[in-house]
Design a protein around this motif. Structure first.
Motif, short mmCIF file in Angstrom:
data_model
loop_
_atom_site.label_atom_id
_atom_site.label_comp_id
_atom_site.label_asym_id
_atom_site.label_seq_id
_atom_site.Cartn_x
_atom_site.Cartn_y
_atom_site.Cartn_z
N ASN A 103 -5.16 -4.04 -0.90
CA ASN A 103 -5.05 -2.73 -0.25
C ASN A 103 -3.62 -2.25 -0.11
O ASN A 103 -3.32 -1.06 -0.23
CB ASN A 103 -5.71 -2.77 1.13
N ASP A 104 -2.70 -3.20 0.18
CA ASP A 104 -1.30 -2.82 0.36
C ASP A 104 -0.52 -2.75 -0.95
O ASP A 104 0.67 -2.43 -0.94
CB ASP A 104 -0.60 -3.79 1.33
N GLY A 105 -1.16 -3.07 -2.06
CA GLY A 105 -0.51 -2.98 -3.36
C GLY A 105 0.44 -4.11 -3.69
O GLY A 105 1.15 -4.05 -4.69
N LYS A 106 0.42 -5.18 -2.89
CA LYS A 106 1.37 -6.27 -3.11
C LYS A 106 0.89 -7.29 -4.14
O LYS A 106 1.70 -7.93 -4.81
CB LYS A 106 1.65 -6.99 -1.79
N TYR A 107 -0.43 -7.46 -4.25
CA TYR A 107 -0.97 -8.51 -5.13
C TYR A 107 -2.03 -7.95 -6.07
O TYR A 107 -2.75 -7.00 -5.74
CB TYR A 107 -1.58 -9.64 -4.29
N ILE A 108 -2.11 -8.56 -7.25
CA ILE A 108 -3.07 -8.16 -8.27
C ILE A 108 -3.84 -9.39 -8.71
O ILE A 108 -3.26 -10.46 -8.92
CB ILE A 108 -2.34 -7.56 -9.49
N GLY B 133 -6.48 -8.09 4.57
CA GLY B 133 -5.07 -8.43 4.67
C GLY B 133 -4.45 -8.89 3.37
O GLY B 133 -3.23 -9.11 3.29
N GLY B 134 -5.27 -9.06 2.33
CA GLY B 134 -4.76 -9.45 1.03
C GLY B 134 -4.41 -10.91 0.90
O GLY B 134 -3.77 -11.31 -0.08
#
Length: 341
Positions: free
Chosen positions: A173-178, A226-227
């Motif tokens: 959601n926060d775009g930090k991980y793929i 929270g990713g």
């Protein structure tokens, strides 16, 4: 008759275990008799609630997009769009990322306007919650990372993967991980499948590679709110399962297999507003089994069975509802409570 009785009981009773509970609230849609050869067009393949939990966005098996009003229980078709391929919803902006014939488009559900963002045809992709970042793959051994916040989209990086991305691609959601679910198949060798976790700031190599030797992520590849956790469905020897990992430590937090259902078709993490270390994951399979898993620990705290298969699941952002899409074309809305709240 036994299945009908079970369905009625589930509709009337509140299931409560270990401080968490599910209770039938209401039904969306009219029940149809499921087909044995294929799923009906009105079965919801994908669902997501909007930010304030008043609407439920659903894509049918035929690609039709509808929006259900949770209060009035009425639906409207979202224009004439039939997104049969790439389809992602960002609750934070009430926007859809869809693959049209020759381009990827952002559709604003509030105003109905469309914006062409990227030319080309892609097989999978994902959108950050604020709609500023997107990852896209054409099914080969790479994916593209784009920024959409500027006046014109900008391709920032290209990530090269170990295997073709044939099972899914998702962005936290926060775009930090793929997360990229990759795989190959060769006669005499069978399936080789892995899931790579990438830090969006480092395209040189993945931060984690998960390989269980089972078919992974065919239906689901899901980050927790929270990713920090990733959930995928697994399948081995015609039986399904679920895996959950902590992406930062690499620890396996849940590993269940041998379910009688051929596929676990739906996974959804419950919202976790306070970033509590305990997460809840709902799963639904072709046998109609709805389970809620407590993580870490891997305990199945709720287990109920519907008389037909489950195709999709979605928790509302306010933590009040779990939507369950069934093969009879109905969507069952259940009240979700945890820790007595």
């Amino acid at each position: 008759m036994k299945k009908i009785v079970l369905f009625i009981l589930f509709s009337l009773l509140c299931v409560s275990v270990d401080g968490a509970s599910l209770e039938f609230a209401f039904q969306l849609g009219e029940k149809q008799s499921p087909r044995l050869d294929r799923l009906l067009p009105d079965v919801a393949r994908y669902m997501a609630f909007n930010k304030d939990s008043t609407k439920l966005i659903a894509k049918g098996m035929d690609g039709t997009l509808v929006e259900w009003d949770i209060h009035s229980r009425q639906k409207r078709e979202v224009g004439d769009i039939h997104a049969k391929r790439l389809f992602v919803y960002a609750a934070g902006t009430n926007q859809l990322l869809i693959q049209k014939e020759y381009d990827v488009t952002i559709l604003n559900l509030g105003g109905g306007d469309e914006t062409q963002v990227i030319k080309g045809q892609y097989e999978s992709g994902s959108l950050s919650a604020d709609s500023t970042l997107v990852v896209l793959s054409k099914g080969d051994k790479e994916f593209e990372f784009w920024q959409l916040a500027q006046e014109s989209p900008k391709s920032v990086k290209t990530f090269l993967t170990t295997l073709p991305i044939r099972n899914g691609l998702t962005l936290s959601n926060d775009g930090k991980y793929i997360a990229a679910a990759e795989g190959t198949y060769r006669d005499g060798v069978g399936h080789r499948t892995i899931v790579e976790i990438w830090d969006a700031n480092n395209e040189k190599q993945p931060m984690r590679v998960f390989n269980t030797g089972e078919i992974l992520g065919v239906w689901n590849l899901v980050f927790s709110d929270g990713g920090t956790m990733l959930a995928v469905d697994t399948q081995l020897n015609a039986k399904s399962g679920i895996c959950v990992w902590n992406i930062k430590t690499g620890a396996q937090l849940l590993n269940k297999s041998g379910f009688e259902a051929y596929w676990t078709r739906a996974l959804a993490f419950a919202p976790n507003e306070n970033s509590n270390s305990t997460e809840y994951l709902a799963s639904g399979d072709e046998k109609g089994n709805l389970r809620v898993w407590k993580i870490p620990g891997g305990e199945s705290i709720i287990w109920e069975t519907y008389p037909t298969g489950i195709q999709a699941l979605a928790f509302s952002p306010n933590g009040k509802y779990l939507a369950v899409a069934l093969w009879d074309t109905t969507i069952q809305i259940l009240r979700w409570k945890k820790d007595g709240k």
